[in-house]
Motif scaffolding. Structure first.
Motif, PDB file in Angstrom:
ATOM      1  N   MET A  39     126.005  60.078  60.173  1.00 26.39           N
ATOM      2  CA  MET A  39     125.833  61.099  59.138  1.00 26.39           C
ATOM      3  C   MET A  39     124.563  60.855  58.311  1.00 26.39           C
ATOM      4  SD  MET A  39     128.701  60.119  56.315  1.00 26.39           S
ATOM      5  CE  MET A  39     127.688  59.947  54.872  1.00 26.39           C
ATOM      6  N   ALA A  40     123.437  61.007  58.991  1.00 25.54           N
ATOM      7  CA  ALA A  40     122.173  60.806  58.280  1.00 25.54           C
ATOM      8  C   ALA A  40     121.899  62.006  57.387  1.00 25.54           C
ATOM      9  CB  ALA A  40     121.038  60.633  59.282  1.00 25.54           C
ATOM     10  N   VAL A  41     121.360  61.739  56.196  1.00 20.85           N
ATOM     11  CA  VAL A  41     120.923  62.814  55.292  1.00 20.85           C
ATOM     12  C   VAL A  41     119.401  62.766  55.244  1.00 20.85           C
ATOM     13  CG1 VAL A  41     120.816  63.524  52.871  1.00 20.85           C
ATOM     14  CG2 VAL A  41     122.995  62.827  53.867  1.00 20.85           C
ATOM     15  N   VAL A  42     118.771  63.920  55.482  1.00 19.59           N
ATOM     16  CA  VAL A  42     117.306  63.995  55.421  1.00 19.59           C
ATOM     17  C   VAL A  42     116.930  64.956  54.302  1.00 19.59           C
ATOM     18  CG1 VAL A  42     115.180  64.433  56.698  1.00 19.59           C
ATOM     19  CG2 VAL A  42     117.243  63.741  57.934  1.00 19.59           C
ATOM     20  N   ALA A  43     116.154  64.474  53.332  1.00 19.97           N
ATOM     21  CA  ALA A  43     115.677  65.357  52.259  1.00 19.97           C
ATOM     22  C   ALA A  43     114.158  65.293  52.247  1.00 19.97           C
ATOM     23  CB  ALA A  43     116.235  64.915  50.911  1.00 19.97           C
ATOM     24  N   PHE A 101     107.062  64.902  51.747  1.00 19.80           N
ATOM     25  CA  PHE A 101     107.531  63.549  51.993  1.00 19.80           C
ATOM     26  C   PHE A 101     108.987  63.629  52.409  1.00 19.80           C
ATOM     27  CE2 PHE A 101     104.538  60.242  50.942  1.00 19.80           C
ATOM     28  CZ  PHE A 101     105.150  59.147  51.517  1.00 19.80           C
ATOM     29  N   TYR A 102     109.378  62.870  53.421  1.00 17.69           N
ATOM     30  CA  TYR A 102     110.753  62.898  53.932  1.00 17.69           C
ATOM     31  C   TYR A 102     111.424  61.565  53.675  1.00 17.69           C
ATOM     32  CZ  TYR A 102     109.202  67.030  56.484  1.00 17.69           C
ATOM     33  OH  TYR A 102     108.707  68.266  56.800  1.00 17.69           O
ATOM     34  N   ALA A 103     112.712  61.624  53.346  1.00 15.90           N
ATOM     35  CA  ALA A 103     113.509  60.401  53.230  1.00 15.90           C
ATOM     36  C   ALA A 103     114.769  60.596  54.068  1.00 15.90           C
ATOM     37  CB  ALA A 103     113.883  60.141  51.776  1.00 15.90           C
ATOM     38  N   ILE A 104     115.065  59.607  54.895  1.00 12.89           N
ATOM     39  CA  ILE A 104     116.263  59.658  55.741  1.00 12.89           C
ATOM     40  C   ILE A 104     117.185  58.535  55.285  1.00 12.89           C
ATOM     41  CG2 ILE A 104     117.125  59.587  58.127  1.00 12.89           C
ATOM     42  CD1 ILE A 104     114.088  60.129  58.929  1.00 12.89           C
ATOM     43  N   VAL A 105     118.415  58.887  54.901  1.00  9.21           N
ATOM     44  CA  VAL A 105     119.375  57.880  54.426  1.00  9.21           C
ATOM     45  C   VAL A 105     120.597  57.907  55.327  1.00  9.21           C
ATOM     46  CG1 VAL A 105     120.888  57.175  52.532  1.00  9.21           C
ATOM     47  CG2 VAL A 105     118.598  58.052  52.026  1.00  9.21           C
ATOM     48  N   LYS A 106     120.969  56.742  55.835  1.00  6.24           N
ATOM     49  CA  LYS A 106     122.189  56.652  56.636  1.00  6.24           C
ATOM     50  C   LYS A 106     122.809  55.273  56.445  1.00  6.24           C
ATOM     51  CE  LYS A 106     119.969  55.664  61.120  1.00  6.24           C
ATOM     52  NZ  LYS A 106     118.513  55.864  61.136  1.00  6.24           N
ATOM     53  N   PRO A 107     124.077  55.100  56.904  1.00  6.04           N
ATOM     54  CA  PRO A 107     124.680  53.770  56.738  1.00  6.04           C
ATOM     55  C   PRO A 107     123.981  52.746  57.633  1.00  6.04           C
ATOM     56  CG  PRO A 107     126.170  55.262  57.926  1.00  6.04           C
ATOM     57  CD  PRO A 107     124.985  56.071  57.510  1.00  6.04           C
ATOM     58  N   LEU A 108     123.917  51.516  57.168  1.00  4.66           N
ATOM     59  CA  LEU A 108     123.290  50.452  57.951  1.00  4.66           C
ATOM     60  C   LEU A 108     124.262  49.943  59.007  1.00  4.66           C
ATOM     61  CD1 LEU A 108     120.625  48.940  58.002  1.00  4.66           C
ATOM     62  CD2 LEU A 108     121.486  47.418  56.255  1.00  4.66           C
ATOM     63  N   GLY A 111     118.076  67.804  60.898  1.00  6.16           N
ATOM     64  CA  GLY A 111     117.404  67.214  62.058  1.00  6.16           C
ATOM     65  C   GLY A 111     116.270  66.283  61.705  1.00  6.16           C
ATOM     66  N   ASP A 112     115.674  65.752  62.740  1.00  6.20           N
ATOM     67  CA  ASP A 112     114.660  64.710  62.647  1.00  6.20           C
ATOM     68  C   ASP A 112     113.312  65.305  62.231  1.00  6.20           C
ATOM     69  OD1 ASP A 112     112.665  62.890  63.194  1.00  6.20           O
ATOM     70  OD2 ASP A 112     113.743  62.001  64.875  1.00  6.20           O
ATOM     71  N   PRO A 113     112.744  64.828  61.096  1.00  3.00           N
ATOM     72  CA  PRO A 113     111.471  65.405  60.643  1.00  3.00           C
ATOM     73  C   PRO A 113     110.343  65.238  61.651  1.00  3.00           C
ATOM     74  CG  PRO A 113     112.079  63.488  59.319  1.00  3.00           C
ATOM     75  CD  PRO A 113     113.255  63.815  60.177  1.00  3.00           C
ATOM     76  N   ILE A 114     110.393  64.161  62.452  1.00  3.10           N
ATOM     77  CA  ILE A 114     109.286  63.945  63.398  1.00  3.10           C
ATOM     78  C   ILE A 114     109.254  65.074  64.420  1.00  3.10           C
ATOM     79  CG2 ILE A 114     108.342  62.405  65.168  1.00  3.10           C
ATOM     80  CD1 ILE A 114     109.196  60.075  63.474  1.00  3.10           C
ATOM     81  N   ILE A 115     110.418  65.414  64.969  1.00  2.00           N
ATOM     82  CA  ILE A 115     110.481  66.507  65.950  1.00  2.00           C
ATOM     83  C   ILE A 115     110.064  67.810  65.273  1.00  2.00           C
ATOM     84  CG2 ILE A 115     112.054  67.844  67.429  1.00  2.00           C
ATOM     85  CD1 ILE A 115     113.702  65.148  67.606  1.00  2.00           C
ATOM     86  N   LYS A 116     110.597  67.996  64.046  1.00  3.33           N
ATOM     87  CA  LYS A 116     110.318  69.231  63.312  1.00  3.33           C
ATOM     88  C   LYS A 116     108.814  69.382  63.043  1.00  3.33           C
ATOM     89  CE  LYS A 116     111.710  71.619  59.244  1.00  3.33           C
ATOM     90  NZ  LYS A 116     111.912  71.469  57.868  1.00  3.33           N
ATOM     91  N   GLU A 117     108.190  68.281  62.606  1.00  4.49           N
ATOM     92  CA  GLU A 117     106.755  68.310  62.293  1.00  4.49           C
ATOM     93  C   GLU A 117     105.928  68.650  63.526  1.00  4.49           C
ATOM     94  OE1 GLU A 117     104.251  67.539  59.701  1.00  4.49           O
ATOM     95  OE2 GLU A 117     105.941  68.436  58.698  1.00  4.49           O
ATOM     96  N   ILE A 118     106.322  68.096  64.664  1.00  2.00           N
ATOM     97  CA  ILE A 118     105.542  68.340  65.885  1.00  2.00           C
ATOM     98  C   ILE A 118     105.588  69.826  66.235  1.00  2.00           C
ATOM     99  CG2 ILE A 118     105.453  67.916  68.384  1.00  2.00           C
ATOM    100  CD1 ILE A 118     106.335  64.976  67.654  1.00  2.00           C
TER     101      ILE A 118
END
Length: 504
Positions: free
Chosen positions: A1-5, A35-42, A487-494
């Motif tokens: 359950m990653a959160v991307v803001a 700027f993107y931050a991805i937070v998920k459990p370790l 979703g993943d900012p890297i894929i989105k950015e590309i």
């Protein structure tokens, strides 16, 4: 359950220096650089003995800098301790984590606190990524022998690794600095991390359904981001950069600095939860009014390649001048404030004219985008078009006045707010076809120049800048503030990068 803001970078169009003091306003535009931050459990599982743990783990990864830092977070007093041998620390994220968790403690009831405790025992895995636009890639483009054009920038892969400025010649203990473009990366990064953490911990809900303009959740993000950013900087700034990272483009009047006075108590041993509770209850008296550029107008940023300026030292010099010559300073500030208002009024008139009579407005913008400003007045054949031309010329003359006053202030304070090289460049830019105005953003200096262009004239301005050794950046105004990403900012950015490359 990653959160991307994500949170946007900014350009302060008017209000440089004045915005430091209430009730002066500034117009700040948010940009498509985010700027993107991805937070998920370790850890997926919580170990059986974890109830007895006093600490949990936090990992911070910054792929662009090829850095990873490990921390221990005290669950009792929310102290964050770095346990990896990382040379370089990120003070903004190091403040964001404890303050976001302290806010959760301050706002939650007992049941929610128990759930929070369980969630924290899984550790926090935080990744930060900044769009290329925040950093200067001019040196790499020149080193590869490529032309200084937006196309060369667009060809770089998203989230390209960041190189460091060369060290000072004497090489004495000076840490290499990342070359930046002045879009407020620390504010955008702090805001993105705070937003992702608060959503992840269940303090706010930033999903699109709950996110309306006056959202109380956004106000919580704003207060905590301002607090963490000020503590990390070691001073209470005007906060316009954090405000635009949260709310997007707007007209801003700063908060009274004493609303953060309780943050000083944290340094004297008051618990972070108490401090955060006091700050959240404080009288946040900042003002923001909706603002964005009128239709068919575009923000264009250029990097002159003369090296960045240090904003704090320039601000310090201006403050010293204010003290040493209060009467003159007061008079200059009053005139500047009036000129800033004039510009804002003309922009508002233009937005209104576009709304009332789109055809007349669009017709004038199209014609003026292909002409230099002295020809604009000849273009209006009827009163509704004349009103548009009048407002365009009014905006131009307000900007000329702002620039003159900023130059006078710089000369009096002995700092290069609009250095001579920038003056020549800006004058040449304002002479180009379809350019409404040009200036130095924020505190000025050598960092960057901006232009507001009409219709499709931007690509010609970018070409003209290239011949003047100025790199036009890919940054545009985007009035969106902080938002939750799917979703993943890297894929989105590309995919986004591929779809935006359409420069003639």
């Amino acid at each position: 359950m990653a959160v991307v803001a994500s949170a946007p970078g900014k350009v302060l169009m008017t209000g440089g220096y004045l915005i430091l003091e209430r009730p002066n306003a500034g117009i700040v535009l948010s940009t498509n650089a985010r700027f993107y931050a991805i937070v998920k459990p370790l850890y997926e599982e919580i170990k059986p003995d974890s109830w007895a743990w006093a600490w949990t783990d936090v990992r911070l990864t910054s792929p662009q800098l090829s850095r990873e830092s490990m921390y221990k977070l005290s669950l009792k007093n929310l102290m964050l301790q770095c346990v990896s041998s990382s040379e370089s620390r990120n003070p903004f994220v190091e403040q964001a984590v404890p303050y976001a968790i302290a806010a959760a403690h301050a706002l939650f009831d007992k049941d929610k606190k128990d759930a929070l405790h369980k969630l924290l025992l899984q550790g926090l895995d935080i990744t930060i990524l900044g769009c290329n636009d925040f950093y200067s890639y001019r040196n790499q483009i020149e080193a590869r022998g490529l032309p200084l054009t937006p196309e060369s920038l667009a060809a770089l892969p998203p989230f390209t690794s960041i190189t460091f400025n060369a060290e000072e010649e004497n090489g004495q203990n000076c840490k290499p600095e990342v070359a930046k473009t002045g879009l407020g990366s620390s504010a955008a990064m702090t805001t993105a991390v705070i937003a992702a953490l608060l959503h992840y911990l269940g303090v706010v809900d930033l999903s699109p359904l709950s996110k309306n303009e006056g959202s109380a959740d956004l106000d919580v993000v704003h207060i905590i981001a301002q607090t963490a950013h000020c503590i990390a900087q070691g001073k209470i700034g005007s906060g316009f950069d954090v405000s635009s990272a949260v709310y997007g483009s707007h007209r801003y009047v700063r908060f009274s600095p004493d609303v953060l006075s309780s943050a000083q108590d944290a340094l004297n041993g008051t618990s972070l939860q108490e401090v955060m509770a006091a700050i959240l209850k404080g009288k946040w008296d900042h003002e923001r009014t909706k603002f964005s550029l009128p239709p068919s107008m575009n923000l264009l940023l250029g990097e002159p390649g003369t090296g960045g300026s240090s904003t704090p030292s320039m601000v310090g010099a201006v403050k010293r001048w204010q003290k040493s010559d209060p009467a003159k300073a007061q008079e200059t500030w009053k005139k500047l404030s009036e000129a800033n208002s004039k510009l804002e009024i003309q922009f508002n008139i233009l937005s209104k004219l576009a709304e009332e009579n789109w055809n007349a407005y669009k017709c004038v913008i199209d014609i003026c985008s292909k002409q230099r400003s002295e020809k604009w007045i000849e273009q209006s054949t009827e009163p509704s078009q004349e009103a548009v031309v009048k407002a365009l010329l009014g905006a131009r003359s307000a900007m000329v006045e702002i620039r003159n006053l900023m130059r006078q202030m710089g000369e009096a304070a002995g700092v290069p707010i609009e250095p001579e090289s920038q003056t020549r460049l800006l004058d040449a830019t304002m002479d180009m076809e379809g350019v409404l105005l040009a200036g130095v953003p924020g505190a000025g200096g050598f960092d960057a120049v901006f232009a507001v262009t009409l219709g499709d004239s931007g690509s010609n301005v970018a070409k003209a800048w290239s011949s003047l050794n100025v790199l036009a950046l890919l940054v545009r105004e985007d009035p969106r503030g902080v938002s939750l990403e799917t979703g993943d900012p890297i894929i989105k950015e590309i995919t986004a990068a591929v779809s935006t490359v359409h420069i003639e």
